[in-house]
Design an enzyme around this catalytic site. Structure first.
Site, short mmCIF file in Angstrom:
data_model
loop_
_atom_site.label_atom_id
_atom_site.label_comp_id
_atom_site.label_asym_id
_atom_site.label_seq_id
_atom_site.Cartn_x
_atom_site.Cartn_y
_atom_site.Cartn_z
N GLU B 90 0.82 -1.22 0.00
CA GLU B 90 0.00 0.00 0.00
C GLU B 90 0.85 1.26 0.00
OE1 GLU B 90 -1.11 -2.57 1.55
OE2 GLU B 90 -3.14 -2.77 0.77
N HIS B 159 -11.05 -4.81 10.21
CA HIS B 159 -11.59 -4.59 8.87
C HIS B 159 -12.86 -3.77 8.91
CE1 HIS B 159 -8.84 -7.82 7.83
NE2 HIS B 159 -9.06 -7.57 6.56
#
Lengths: 432, 367
Positions: B90, B159
């Site tokens: 990322e 998440h």
């Protein structure tokens, strides 16, 4: 293809500049695994359209140059690596860097400059050696130690000094400061405070160059990007992520490590499991070169090859320049942890003195010419300080400017104007 | 299971709500149903074909057709140079996107969920959001960061966080959060065309929802303005602000409240930054009561900002304290019943609205 990179020859020849035996690594250019194997597998990864353009080009010229140099050496006439003009250009650039940084220190202690200031004294050979080979459209991405990168890239000394003073005539109108030098005109993309932050940005710029050529069909776009960063950054995750992606997508970038052996007070050897940074290149499928970063001519030769490789589309290169900073990490650093003997050792290898010696010994320039350059640079720096002193501070209205390119927040329409200024704004597709 | 059950409930409720809304707003009569997923896909498709500088990058966006199938079919159509499958890096690929945007390319960076954006947040904030300011306007960053945000179903604490308030607190970013297909299409197209960095917060549970859209929405030049909220349902008794999935809950709550004679005005924020303070304040001045609904953590959340804004600008108009409905102040639990307790439900909104309407003396809101 990468094995044709002939910089290996440089370490075996003795250059007229410095006989440095401090590069004690055995063979700097051993490529752990032949990268050709890796590259051949890339078509399967659907990158064939990317590499299609340049597969037919070989880097034969690299071998040729070193062969020519070798032959010339055997004729026992000294090989000149640079012409007089080039030599004077390099000298002037390095002296500008040094004089500018010295002036920064003075100004800081007089209170004209503030905050974090990181000086580049001693490392000029790297900046000059690499950046003077670039075109205007090539880009440079740097760290917080970016004054001299900016100057080498062509940003006027006045603009840099004003920026450091926080005046509105600075290259970023005083909004960036020492650590955030940006110049759209000279393609200097910063100036980043976080280490490792500039590496992905540089990789992105290189990606754009490739994208422009492959997708936007600007066939002559061969812009190269240089990413400068230090030894400490080479332990950072983003560095490895970008080595991987740059090599994977064969991006036109050169990763230049300015290994000055020290983070703030943390020695590179205490922080790194394997301190030989150039070895990390082959692990990702690109050549890794080690070069003496106190010798501008050696740096320049390696830079020529690396930049040439990138321009031809052969992919990235990792160049580790062994260099040293004469001052502390920043002007706030008392610099007490470094051994004076080490400092003295590198001070004796001052790149400017070395180049001066080379130029005069090879009759490329006379003492008086070099002195004239020194004087000229002093005047340039003095003028920059005067200009910065006399420049106004930013007006209060500047505080809220430039947060957005499109401050009205409604988007810019196809006619280039803010959509909300379009009289037909509340009709048609701009549904409110 | 929780997700599909709630989706079915929500789906049915939308069928009921749509006609009511269309009476108040003048939509064109021909109504087609598209899912939010198709809306996003078509928006990406159209923007990529309109401008060759737009490209996608992210994990699994290419050959896998997108982790949530948002980018389905785009690899086949535009090729691997424009739809890039990235390694799992990322920080690296976000930085690469920002670097490309410095040069005028228009990357659309997908985060598989916005939770993963935390690994890249340095680039979103420091390299993208602040660059135009630091370079005094020389370097603008026309990049879009998009992906699902907030709680899904049973995916656990790491998440499920909502990042709207984190990103919205940073100057230099625009933060959008669509609710229905029209929002998804219009806002994504606006985001891609915008010359500034935009954080585009979608919602995984809404991807499969179908909404009616008019022909105008399906037009390839359709675009919604950034920074304007939409009044989804007009009312006169209490204002409910929400974004993303909570808009659906708020609409359902408004329906239930109507049966008790409370007419709630539901505002779909659409744009978290810049926040449409004028619409919110105008509505509060009309109804005199405000409930803010969000899925994220309560402290320093979007609701806190809206409350402060209303107190600053419309204090004299408030007849009751502002109520904040937010997720529970805990990391998201896994067990289904606990998860239900940790996220606002429709009943919470209804209860809060009733509290706001029957309270005439400002009392300190108890836990």
């Amino acid at each position: 293809m990468s094995t044709a990179f002939s910089a290996a020859n440089f370490s075996t020849q003795s250059f007229p500049l410095n006989h440095t035996s401090t590069t004690t690594h055995d063979s700097p250019l051993v490529f752990a695994k032949p990268t050709s194997q890796f590259l051949r597998s890339t078509p399967k990864l659907r990158l064939s359209s990317f590499s299609k353009l340049n597969l037919s080009r070989r880097s034969g010229t690299v071998v040729a140059v070193s062969d020519v140099v070798k032959q010339k050496k055997s004729k026992s006439t000294p090989t000149l690596l640079i012409t007089k003009e080039e030599g004077l250009e390099l000298y002037e650039d390095m002296v500008l860097g040094r004089a500018f940084e010295d002036m920064c220190a003075q100004m800081y202690y007089r209170g004209k400059m503030f905050g974090f200031v990181h000086l580049y004294n001693g490392q000029e050979a790297v900046s000059t050696g690499f950046i003077k080979l670039l075109k205007q459209q090539d880009s440079v991405v740097s760290t917080y130690r970016d004054h001299v990168h900016a100057l080498s890239k062509g940003v006027p000394a006045r603009a840099v000094m004003s920026e450091l003073f926080g005046k509105t005539t600075g290259c970023c109108r005083g909004q960036g400061g020492s650590m955030h030098m940006f110049s759209r005109e000279h393609n200097l993309l910063g100036g980043f405070a976080f280490i490792g932050e500039g590496i992905p940005i540089a990789t992105g710029a290189a990606f754009t160059s490739k994208y422009k050529r492959e997708v936007l069909k600007e066939a002559d776009c061969d812009h190269v990007t240089l990413a400068f960063f230090g030894d400490g950054t080479c332990n950072n995750g983003q560095f490895f992520e970008c080595l991987n992606m740059a090599s994977l997508w064969k991006l036109p970038i050169v990763f230049v490590v300015e290994n000055n052996l020290w983070a703030i007070g943390m020695s590179h050897l205490r922080a790194t499991s394997d301190p030989q940074i150039y070895k990390k290149g082959p692990a990702f499928g690109m050549p890794g070169i080690h070069v003496d970063g106190m010798d501008v001519l050696k740096v320049r030769e390696v830079a020529k090859e690396a930049i040439g490789r990138a321009r031809r589309g052969e992919g990235p290169t990792l160049v580790e320049c062994e260099t040293y900073r004469f001052r502390g990490h920043s002007l706030a650093d008392p610099d007490e942890l470094r051994d004076p003997a080490e400092k003295a050792h590198y001070a004796a290898r001052d790149p400017i003195t070395a180049l001066k010696k080379y130029l005069t010994e090879n009759n490329l320039a006379s003492e008086s010419e070099l002195k004239a350059i020194d004087k000229k640079i002093d005047e340039v720096v003095e003028d920059a300080v005067e200009f910065a002193d006399e420049s106004p501070v930013p007006p209060r209205s500047q505080l809220l400017e430039n947060v957005f390119a499109d401050p009205k927040g409604f988007g810019i329409g196809s006619d280039g104007r803010y959509r909300c200024e379009d009289p037909k704004f509340t009709q048609g597709t701009a549904h409110v | 299971m929780l997700a599909t059950a709630s989706q079915r409930i929500l789906g049915q409720s939308f069928q009921n709500i749509r006609p009511a809304v269309s009476v108040l707003r003048s939509y064109s009569s021909a109504a087609k149903q598209i899912t939010v997923r198709d809306a996003l896909n078509s928006a990406l498709d159209e923007e990529m074909s309109a401008d060759p500088k737009v490209f996608l990058m992210g994990e699994e966006v290419g050959e896998y057709q997108g982790a949530y199938k948002i980018t389905k079919g785009l690899l086949e159509k535009y090729g691997p140079e424009r739809v890039l499958d990235t390694p799992i890096t990322e920080a690296g690929f976000t930085g690469i996107g920002v670097g490309a945007a410095y040069y005028g390319l228009k990357p659309v960076v997908e985060f598989m969920t916005f939770n993963f954006s935390m690994q890249a947040i340095d680039h979103i904030i420091n390299s993208a959001a602040k660059s135009n300011y630091m370079s005094a306007g020389q370097i603008s960053v026309p990049i879009v960061f998009r992906g699902p945000n907030g709680a899904a179903a049973g995916v656990g604490a790491q998440h499920s966080q909502c990042y709207a308030s984190w990103y919205a607190s940073c100057p230099g970013l625009k933060v959008l959060s669509p609710y229905n297909s029209e929002d998804a299409r219009g806002l994504l197209k606006a985001a891609i065309r915008d010359p500034d960095p935009v954080v585009f917060l979608e919602n995984e549970l809404l991807y499969g929802e179908s909404f009616s859209v008019s022909d105008e929405v399906l037009d390839s030049s359709f675009c919604l303005p950034i920074g304007k909220a939409k009044i989804e349902r007009e009312g006169k008794d209490v204002t409910i602000t929400a974004f993303s999935k909570m808009v659906g809950y708020a609409l359902k709550a408004a329906e239930m409240l109507e049966k008790d004679g409370i007419y709630a005005e539901v505002i779909n924020l659409r744009s978290i930054r810049p926040l449409d303070r004028s619409t919110i304040n105008a509505s509060v001045r009309k109804t005199n009561r405000l409930i803010t609904v969000e899925e994220g953590f309560p402290q320093h959340g979007v609701g806190a900002e809206i409350c402060a804004s209303v107190v600053e600008e419309s204090f004299a108009y408030l007849d009751a304290p502002v109520e904040r409905i937010a997720g529970a102040d805990v990391p998201m639990p896994y067990a289904a019943n606990l998860e239900r307790l940790a996220v606002p439900q429709i009943e919470d909104i209804v209860r809060a609205a009733k509290r706001a309407c029957y309270r005439s003396v400002p009392l300190a809101a108890t836990a």
